[in-house]
Design an enzyme around this catalytic site. Structure first.
Site, short mmCIF file in Angstrom:
data_model
loop_
_atom_site.label_atom_id
_atom_site.label_comp_id
_atom_site.label_asym_id
_atom_site.label_seq_id
_atom_site.Cartn_x
_atom_site.Cartn_y
_atom_site.Cartn_z
N LYS A 51 0.84 -1.41 0.07
CA LYS A 51 -0.22 -0.13 -0.01
C LYS A 51 0.84 1.20 -0.10
O LYS A 51 0.59 2.22 0.73
CB LYS A 51 -1.08 0.06 1.11
CG LYS A 51 -1.81 -1.40 1.30
CD LYS A 51 -2.38 -1.78 -0.08
CE LYS A 51 -3.32 -0.82 -0.70
NZ LYS A 51 -3.72 -1.36 -2.10
N HIS A 112 6.78 -7.23 -2.61
CA HIS A 112 6.66 -6.86 -1.31
C HIS A 112 7.60 -7.50 -0.27
O HIS A 112 7.83 -6.79 1.07
CB HIS A 112 5.43 -6.78 -0.65
CG HIS A 112 4.36 -6.18 -1.54
ND1 HIS A 112 4.56 -5.00 -1.92
CD2 HIS A 112 2.98 -6.71 -1.87
CE1 HIS A 112 3.28 -4.32 -2.59
NE2 HIS A 112 2.33 -5.48 -2.48
N SER A 142 -4.53 2.45 4.64
CA SER A 142 -4.80 1.78 3.45
C SER A 142 -4.67 0.39 3.39
O SER A 142 -5.47 -0.32 2.98
CB SER A 142 -3.90 2.45 2.16
OG SER A 142 -4.27 1.66 1.12
#
Length: 299
Positions: A51, A112, A142
């Site tokens: 995010k 990620h 988020s």
């Protein structure tokens, strides 16, 4: 090879530890293939903590590499153009490592993963990495909305519970602080362009120019303007190739929260109480002590 999507129902699996780091359950199941993934010297990685502008940067990079050709950019969904290395939904979506293995060079790779879990081959091949970081208050807001709609993630619980979980680092891909600091520390000894989400919001043209230079491209002002328009939040939110509406609602239920929600800086003010803001401020100060890395919480 593109992802083949299935509408099979997904149960929310618990996090699993990989070398002490919490990772989403299905991703951990494919860990051996992720760990032994063979990078190529011309691979380009887009790395972020979740995010933090991953899809935005992915579309920017694809547009830059295609010289702002809008038609080429619309050739496929963003998750096929820039596959996520560690992604896997058993029985629904093939492993990202497998999808990437089938692609011709040069490949765009999304991840990620924190530095500690990066496949060694990326360092051995000295691959270019674009890292995007975002302030933790907007990240956690988020991430909370994302976890509510994403069936691959554990139940987020209440906002209060979720915030505490974030501060403790008990999240998929581990603690935010370590993630952003480790890439920051490596940025000068490795081939890393370190970008900030807030800077991208403040002046998209300036930041996209940095990407263009990093990728060794020379594009005209007209093409730059075209890329800015194509990769604006409004354009991407309306574009079915970038807004993830192609993902089945059994995996991402966008009736709960849209994948592309607001794309702003400062939405945290609509969620944090004063005491919660102070609590995260304490966490932030502790994490940033001893480093010259800093973030803006408003633009």
């Amino acid at each position: 090879m593109s992802c083949t999507l299935s509408s099979a129902m997904i149960d929310r699996p618990p996090l699993q530890l990989v070398k002490g780091m919490p990772i989403l359950g299905p991703f951990a199941e494919n860990w051996k293939d992720v760990e032994r993934f063979q990078a190529r010297s011309d691979d380009l990685l887009i790395a972020t903590y979740p995010k933090s502008g991953t899809t935005w940067m992915s579309e920017i990079v694809d547009a830059v590499l295609n010289d702002g050709d809008t038609e080429k950019s619309r050739r496929d969904n963003i998750f096929n153009k820039v596959p996520m290395l560690e992604f896997w939904v058993p029985g629904a979506i093939p492993p990202g490592s497998e999808v990437l293995d089938s692609l011709p060079s040069p490949r765009l790779v999304k991840t990620h993963l924190p530095v500690s879990l990066f496949p060694k081959s990326f360092w051995e091949k000295n691959c270019k990495i674009i890292y995007v970081a975002r302030n933790p208050k907007d990240v956690v807001v988020s991430f909370y909305h994302f976890d509510k709609m994403n069936q691959l993630h554990p139940e987020p619980g209440t906002w209060e519970e979720y915030l505490e979980k974030f501060i403790q680092g008990n999240m998929g891909f581990g603690p935010w602080g370590a993630h952003v600091k480790e890439f920051w520390a490596l940025r000068q000894e490795r081939n890393i362009l370190y970008m900030f989400y807030e800077d991208m919001l403040e002046d998209p043209k300036r930041e996209i120019q940095k990407v263009i230079k990093f990728l060794g491209k020379d594009l005209s002002d007209d093409v730059l303007e075209k890329i800015c328009l194509q990769t604006s939040f409004k354009a991407m939110k309306e574009n079915p190739k970038t807004n993830y509406t192609a993902i089945p609602s059994t995996i991402m239920d966008q009736s709960v929260s849209p994948f592309m929600r607001k794309g702003i800086c400062g939405d945290w003010k609509n969620h944090f109480t004063v005491s919660q803001s102070e609590r995260l401020d304490e966490y932030y100060q502790k994490e940033m002590s001893g480093t010259d890395l800093s973030f803006r919480f408003l633009v």
